[in-house]
Design a protein around this motif. Structure first.
Motif, mmCIF file in Angstrom:
data_model
loop_
_atom_site.group_PDB
_atom_site.id
_atom_site.type_symbol
_atom_site.label_atom_id
_atom_site.label_comp_id
_atom_site.label_asym_id
_atom_site.label_seq_id
_atom_site.Cartn_x
_atom_site.Cartn_y
_atom_site.Cartn_z
ATOM 1 N N LEU A 243 0.904 -1.241 -0.107
ATOM 2 C CA LEU A 243 -0.166 -0.119 -0.140
ATOM 3 C C LEU A 243 0.864 1.136 -0.041
ATOM 4 C CD1 LEU A 243 -3.036 -0.766 2.333
ATOM 5 C CD2 LEU A 243 -3.021 -0.638 -0.027
ATOM 6 N N PHE A 244 2.014 1.126 0.384
ATOM 7 C CA PHE A 244 2.904 2.360 0.653
ATOM 8 C C PHE A 244 4.357 2.134 0.001
ATOM 9 C CE2 PHE A 244 -0.101 2.062 4.105
ATOM 10 C CZ PHE A 244 -0.671 3.442 4.066
ATOM 11 N N PRO A 245 4.251 2.031 -1.279
ATOM 12 C CA PRO A 245 5.858 1.695 -1.932
ATOM 13 C C PRO A 245 6.540 2.943 -2.032
ATOM 14 C CG PRO A 245 3.962 1.817 -3.518
ATOM 15 C CD PRO A 245 3.134 1.994 -2.397
ATOM 16 N N ASP A 246 6.999 3.292 -0.827
ATOM 17 C CA ASP A 246 7.844 4.479 -0.501
ATOM 18 C C ASP A 246 9.039 4.268 0.290
ATOM 19 O OD1 ASP A 246 7.713 7.885 -0.825
ATOM 20 O OD2 ASP A 246 8.523 7.251 0.955
ATOM 21 N N PRO A 316 9.284 -7.567 -4.755
ATOM 22 C CA PRO A 316 8.473 -6.720 -5.554
ATOM 23 C C PRO A 316 7.260 -6.250 -4.846
ATOM 24 C CG PRO A 316 7.916 -9.154 -6.077
ATOM 25 C CD PRO A 316 9.012 -8.967 -5.038
ATOM 26 N N PRO A 317 7.112 -5.035 -4.466
ATOM 27 C CA PRO A 317 6.083 -4.344 -3.463
ATOM 28 C C PRO A 317 4.934 -4.916 -4.050
ATOM 29 C CG PRO A 317 7.866 -2.982 -3.603
ATOM 30 C CD PRO A 317 8.180 -4.005 -4.560
ATOM 31 N N PHE A 318 4.626 -4.915 -5.525
ATOM 32 C CA PHE A 318 2.988 -4.912 -5.986
ATOM 33 C C PHE A 318 3.053 -6.468 -6.143
ATOM 34 C CE2 PHE A 318 4.771 -0.809 -6.816
ATOM 35 C CZ PHE A 318 3.652 0.049 -6.629
ATOM 36 N N GLY A 319 3.706 -7.279 -5.618
ATOM 37 C CA GLY A 319 3.219 -8.858 -5.526
ATOM 38 C C GLY A 319 3.945 -9.908 -6.540
ATOM 39 N N LYS A 320 4.691 -9.557 -7.745
ATOM 40 C CA LYS A 320 4.882 -10.385 -8.763
ATOM 41 C C LYS A 320 6.363 -9.872 -9.234
ATOM 42 C CE LYS A 320 3.828 -13.962 -11.356
ATOM 43 N NZ LYS A 320 3.699 -15.400 -10.519
ATOM 44 N N PHE A 321 7.279 -11.250 -9.251
ATOM 45 C CA PHE A 321 8.600 -10.997 -9.790
ATOM 46 C C PHE A 321 8.341 -11.082 -11.336
ATOM 47 C CE2 PHE A 321 9.819 -12.215 -5.822
ATOM 48 C CZ PHE A 321 11.217 -11.746 -5.305
ATOM 49 N N SER A 322 9.042 -9.977 -11.870
ATOM 50 C CA SER A 322 9.141 -10.237 -13.438
ATOM 51 C C SER A 322 10.040 -11.436 -13.956
ATOM 52 C CB SER A 322 9.556 -9.249 -14.175
ATOM 53 O OG SER A 322 11.034 -8.866 -13.845
ATOM 54 N N ASN A 468 -1.642 -12.405 -0.854
ATOM 55 C CA ASN A 468 -2.887 -12.878 -0.209
ATOM 56 C C ASN A 468 -2.661 -12.240 1.187
ATOM 57 O OD1 ASN A 468 -3.592 -14.533 -2.290
ATOM 58 N ND2 ASN A 468 -2.325 -16.179 -1.493
ATOM 59 N N PHE A 469 -1.709 -11.910 1.675
ATOM 60 C CA PHE A 469 -1.549 -11.081 3.236
ATOM 61 C C PHE A 469 -1.072 -9.819 3.398
ATOM 62 C CE2 PHE A 469 -0.882 -15.712 2.920
ATOM 63 C CZ PHE A 469 -2.032 -16.090 3.569
ATOM 64 N N GLY A 470 -1.301 -8.917 2.118
ATOM 65 C CA GLY A 470 -0.769 -7.798 2.100
ATOM 66 C C GLY A 470 -1.859 -6.714 3.148
ATOM 67 N N SER A 471 -1.324 -5.650 3.474
ATOM 68 C CA SER A 471 -2.186 -4.762 4.389
ATOM 69 C C SER A 471 -3.541 -4.342 3.715
ATOM 70 C CB SER A 471 -1.206 -3.344 4.487
ATOM 71 O OG SER A 471 -0.193 -3.859 5.207
ATOM 72 N N GLY A 472 -3.571 -4.576 2.240
ATOM 73 C CA GLY A 472 -4.934 -4.059 1.809
ATOM 74 C C GLY A 472 -5.954 -5.115 1.804
ATOM 75 N N ARG A 473 -5.644 -6.290 2.323
ATOM 76 C CA ARG A 473 -6.486 -7.431 2.222
ATOM 77 C C ARG A 473 -7.742 -7.144 2.884
ATOM 78 N NH1 ARG A 473 -7.399 -12.176 -0.097
ATOM 79 N NH2 ARG A 473 -8.514 -13.687 1.204
ATOM 80 N N GLY A 474 -7.613 -6.538 3.983
ATOM 81 C CA GLY A 474 -8.954 -6.603 5.017
ATOM 82 C C GLY A 474 -9.818 -5.405 4.376
ATOM 83 N N ILE A 475 -9.445 -4.591 3.618
ATOM 84 C CA ILE A 475 -10.208 -3.618 2.932
ATOM 85 C C ILE A 475 -10.828 -4.262 1.637
ATOM 86 C CG2 ILE A 475 -10.272 -1.579 1.471
ATOM 87 C CD1 ILE A 475 -8.046 -0.642 3.201
ATOM 88 N N GLU A 476 -10.222 -5.023 0.747
ATOM 89 C CA GLU A 476 -10.552 -5.551 -0.309
ATOM 90 C C GLU A 476 -11.699 -6.537 0.172
ATOM 91 O OE1 GLU A 476 -6.213 -5.656 -2.486
ATOM 92 O OE2 GLU A 476 -7.208 -7.358 -1.804
ATOM 93 N N THR A 477 -11.462 -7.328 1.131
ATOM 94 C CA THR A 477 -12.271 -8.494 1.566
ATOM 95 C C THR A 477 -13.623 -7.585 2.050
ATOM 96 O OG1 THR A 477 -10.558 -9.675 2.687
ATOM 97 C CG2 THR A 477 -13.008 -10.208 3.354
#
Length: 642
Positions: A243-246, A316-322, A468-477
């Motif tokens: 959520l905070f890639p900084d 990769p903060p956004f979840g996926k290795f290229s 599956n366990f990022g900080s945003g999951r609760g919001i998405e759920t």
């Protein structure tokens, strides 16, 4: 009075004895504040008999004895405390004690000078703060603390140093001192200058670093705890990165998570390199946002009561290795794992380094990054050593070479990496990539122990953690629950009904019925096609399973997917392990049944308990005669209607 005295380790000359007075003649006032934690002032932090948290006075005495055994006859060692460094003319930097001074004395404060000698034992010259100093900076350890808390054999006010230390130097054939913290308080003495001119002065670190290399059991406990804190903090930072890639925010997050777990400070300024910044080995600006598709490299560590941790992960903060990142990462990961396997008594860091160089050079050529073996080409991609000693300092015992065979009790790092400059002559897709994977490794009698094993480094584990366990999951759920309710096979409201249905569902899938003892439930539901389950309550529930003495915490929203004998992709449930709350993501029982139930975390940790610990007996409902008659009548009506 000018000096205080304890029973010395060795005989003290009568001339020196005339200069000191016994403790009881000096003061009987109880020490309430020695300028640093003590068992009396910080019982939550220290046990009786400890000088610093986790290290007893007995261990400090053993350290001094060991160093005296190293010292040649008729020689003296002078070790000054670290100086206070100023940010501005009136603002000091946070003080950190010199490792050698802390190792010998246990004193965490500036201004002192310690002397070790065969005749004087440990002699400490202590600061003499004015009333203004105490008013502005607080209490400071003095001669009484040196004797009563730090267990020095002799203690003098710092004003007596020229007189006393000059005599000690004059009577010594060799003078050792800590070069890093040398101070004018003794270097300007005439006796010291004469010793320098006569080539009698040497560096004491050759002995202190030797003594500090192999860690005691108490030191290893602190190092394990320091590593554990850093691992837990970095996992939380990984989750936060989605959520905070900084860079700056991730640095702050890591430090916060370490401090709330008990760390006193960072071991060094966190390296948070996003994208091409990851190829700068000791990048420290930490002021950029991390773009989607880039990796972030975090080299971090914390300090716990004088002992540091040091670890690095790249993800990769956004979840996926290229595919490009994955190809390079696999090479670094394989090197890390193979080098860790080499760790054992008898091998040296240099041996492990040579192995890593050969593996990485070969891998870089196969991938196409290295086109030839021209001198210096590999060193551009990786100019670092495979590791270093670790302990009270990040690069601990730095005077000891990497050719030294490793012994049980030594802690090192294993940290292969690749740092490809943006201008490097290689395929463009590789330019600007930085990857490092660093672990702490303790050498044991039988091989090694990875102190940082609790934090994931496999690609699939990192991607699962971030996806599956990022900080945003609760919001998405929460956003998806309304849609899920519409397709639910079963949907219930009210605490009593939800309690009954959740227990029934657990029993149906072969799990103990007491696994989810949530209170004040508002609703629950089950989507039969997918196995998705959710439970919602008014407030967070904390429950202790008495049969195993474990605390488990349930959030106001708990979600999972259920299948026979298993709950997977669980969210909202944490179990307490020692002082930490660990997130659970899977619960399962054996098939065929063994009476055991297994709990797993996203990082791969698992615990096993008896199934019976999570079973509850359902109260038998008493049926009154009137209720029996009503049920019979209702059944008769139904028969007639049919």
């Amino acid at each position: 009075m000018q000096a205080l005295r304890r029973n010395p380790l060795h005989r003290i000359s009568s001339r020196l004895l005339n200069q000191v007075v016994r403790t009881s003649a000096y003061s009987t006032k109880k020490i309430y504040d020695a300028g640093q934690p003590t068992p009396a002032t910080h019982p939550q932090l220290m046990k009786e008999g400890e000088i610093t948290p986790g290290i007893t006075s007995k261990e400090y005495m053993q350290r001094r004895k060991k160093l005296l055994e190293f010292l040649p006859e008729n020689s003296l060692a002078i070790v000054a405390a670290a100086p206070t460094k100023m940010m501005t003319d009136v603002v000091p930097y946070n003080f950190r004690q010199d490792a050698d001074y802390l190792y010998i004395t246990g004193c965490q404060q500036p201004g002192g000078v310690a002397v070790l000698g065969h005749d004087c034992g440990l002699c400490m010259f202590m600061p003499e703060p004015s009333l203004q100093d105490v008013l502005w900076q607080g209490e400071v350890a003095g001669v009484d603390a040196a004797l009563q808390i730090f267990k020095a054999d002799l203690a003098y006010p710092i004003s007596r140093l020229p007189e006393i230390l000059s005599r000690l130097i004059e009577n010594s054939s060799t003078v050792f001192h800590n070069v890093k913290t040398r101070t004018s308080s003794y270097m300007e003495l005439e006796a010291y200058r004469k010793a320098v001119n006569n080539c009698k002065v040497k560096d004491f670190s050759v002995y202190t670093h030797e003594a500090r290399l192999v860690k005691s059991p108490a030191e290893l406990k602190l190092m394990r705890d320091s590593a554990s804190i850093a691992c837990q903090a970095l996992i939380q930072t990984m989750l936060y990165s989605k959520l905070f890639p900084d860079e700056g925010m991730l640095s702050a997050k890591f430090e916060y998570e370490c401090r709330v777990r008990g760390a006193q400070r960072m071991a060094f300024n966190p390296v948070v390199g996003g994208g091409p910044n990851g190829s700068v080995i000791h990048y420290s600006r930490n002021d950029q946002k991390i773009e989607d598709g880039n990796l972030v490299l975090m080299d971090v560590g914390c300090e716990l009561h004088g002992y540091v941790s040091d670890l690095t992960r790249t993800w990769p903060p956004f979840g996926k290795f290229s595919p490009v990142h994955e190809e390079l990462y696999d090479l670094i990961l394989g090197t890390n794992k193979e080098c860790v396997e080499l760790c054992r008594p008898g091998i040296s860091i240099r041996d492990i380094h040579h192995y890593s160089v050969e593996k990485l050079r070969r891998g870089f050529k196969e991938i196409g990054i290295l086109k030839n073996d021209r001198r210096g080409r590999y060193e551009i991609l990786n100019p670092t050593n495979i590791g270093h000693y670790l302990g009270m300092d990040v690069h601990d015992s730095s005077t000891i070479g990497y050719d030294r065979p490793l012994k049980p009790g030594v802690v090192i790092t294993i940290e292969p990496g690749v740092y490809i400059p943006s201008c490097f002559d290689c395929p463009e897709r590789f330019r600007g990539i930085g990857i490092r994977i660093e672990d702490e490794v303790l050498i044991t009698e039988s091989g090694y122990e990875v102190l940082t094993a609790s934090i994931p480094k496999e690609i699939k584990h990192l991607e699962t953690l971030l996806t599956n366990f990022g900080s945003g999951r609760g919001i998405e759920t929460r956003a998806a629950l309304n849609e899920i309710r519409a397709s639910a096979s079963e949907f219930y409201t009210g605490n009593e009904m939800c309690q009954e249905k959740s227990k029934f569902l657990l029993t149906e899938v072969g799990l103990p019925n007491g696994l989810l003892p949530m209170q004040d439930m508002l609703e629950c539901g089950y989507v039969k096609d997918t196995g998705f389950v959710w439970l919602k309550s008014k407030k967070k529930t904390e429950h202790k399973f008495e049969k195993i003495g474990r605390l488990v915490q349930y959030a106001t929203e708990v979600t999972a997917y259920v299948e026979p004998n298993k709950i997977k992709k669980l969210t909202g449930v944490k179990a307490k392990e020692l002082l930490l709350w660990l997130t659970l993501n899977e619960i399962c029982v054996d098939d065929p049944p063994t009476g055991k139930i297994h709990f797993k975390t996203p990082t791969g940790l698992s615990r096993t308990f008896p199934v019976s610990a999570f079973e509850v007996d359902e109260p038998k409902k008493e049926v009154k005669d009137e209720e029996v008659k009503e049920v019979s009548a209702a059944a008769a009506v139904e028969v007639k209607e049919v």
